[in-house]
Design a protein around this motif. Sequence first.
Motif, PDB file in Angstrom:
ATOM      1  N   TYR A   1      12.883 -14.607 -19.067  1.00 48.23           N
ATOM      2  CA  TYR A   1      12.293 -13.288 -19.322  1.00 48.23           C
ATOM      3  C   TYR A   1      13.432 -12.271 -19.332  1.00 48.23           C
ATOM      4  N   ALA A   2      13.468 -11.454 -20.374  1.00 49.39           N
ATOM      5  CA  ALA A   2      14.614 -10.575 -20.583  1.00 49.39           C
ATOM      6  C   ALA A   2      14.774  -9.526 -19.489  1.00 49.39           C
ATOM      7  N   ASP A   3      13.680  -8.976 -19.002  1.00 48.74           N
ATOM      8  CA  ASP A   3      13.751  -7.829 -18.099  1.00 48.74           C
ATOM      9  C   ASP A   3      13.348  -8.179 -16.671  1.00 48.74           C
ATOM     10  N   ALA A   4      13.829  -9.295 -16.163  1.00 44.83           N
ATOM     11  CA  ALA A   4      13.540  -9.679 -14.779  1.00 44.83           C
ATOM     12  C   ALA A   4      14.733 -10.407 -14.189  1.00 44.83           C
ATOM     13  N   ALA A   5      14.986 -10.157 -12.911  1.00 44.61           N
ATOM     14  CA  ALA A   5      16.052 -10.897 -12.224  1.00 44.61           C
ATOM     15  C   ALA A   5      15.643 -12.339 -12.008  1.00 44.61           C
TER      16      ALA A   5
END
Length: 288
Positions: free
Chosen positions: A141-145
């Motif tokens: 997932y692009a926007d998650a650590a």
Amino acid sequence: MGIIISSATTRSGGVSSVGQAADAARDALAGAGCRPEQVDALINVGVYRDANLVEPAVAALIQQAAGVGLDYRRGDVPCLSFDLMNGACGVVNAIGVAASLLADLPSGHVVVVSGDAHPSDRADAEFVFESVGAAFVLENYADAAGFGGVHVSAGDALPDPQGYVKLSAMGAEGRSSLTVELLTGTAELVEHAAIAARDALTADDIDAGRVVLVCGKPTPDFAAALAAELGVGAVVTDEFAGDAHTSALTAAFVAARDAGLTDRPLLFVAADGGPTAAAVTYRGVGVR
């Protein structure tokens, strides 16, 4: 980009580790909106084998029962399925393996399944673990650590387990049971779990007071003792009465999700006989 849990589910009440794990896998895939042919790997961390089968790998049986990756087409990459057995810590180990696989599969999906049931395919009141199947789907997932690195701690020497048949109470069915005792208590489990947990928190620069501890119940007082040792903000275990063993962390995550606690950093910690422990942090979508 990070690796997230896009769906997680549990199944209980059955007598087949394969059946419950396969049911959980189908449910998890549906929840993730992932078609069976989109699964790149299925990792089974369950320990007990239905009917004590030696071959094939239980993962292959679960893959077949769940209908995952059974139709090969020209150009398709076959679904890889395999067993990864390390007791209750197997789930955390599988997360580490999945991270390596997904590093080369930007649009990939890995399903981690588990299930422990009495090998006799029938309910047994003396079986020490809850009969639970569980599964979660991992993807980038692009926007998650997402998940941090996996950290482990273990004792320096192997314990001396004792396995025996109770001859005095053997009866007609006595040869179908074996009692195994491991002399690992709560204090030793907490000691190694705390080491692995602190290493994970330090590596990912997360304060213990911010996290929700997600863990199993290898002993009745393990979760509370570990939470007190770490000074975490909250602790969540699975909702089953006994030890869900290899499904415990997935079930605890489901409980945390249903309680609305996944908007905070999570700390997954597992511990088992040996003693051995494994930990990994998790920050889902929108969590920093």
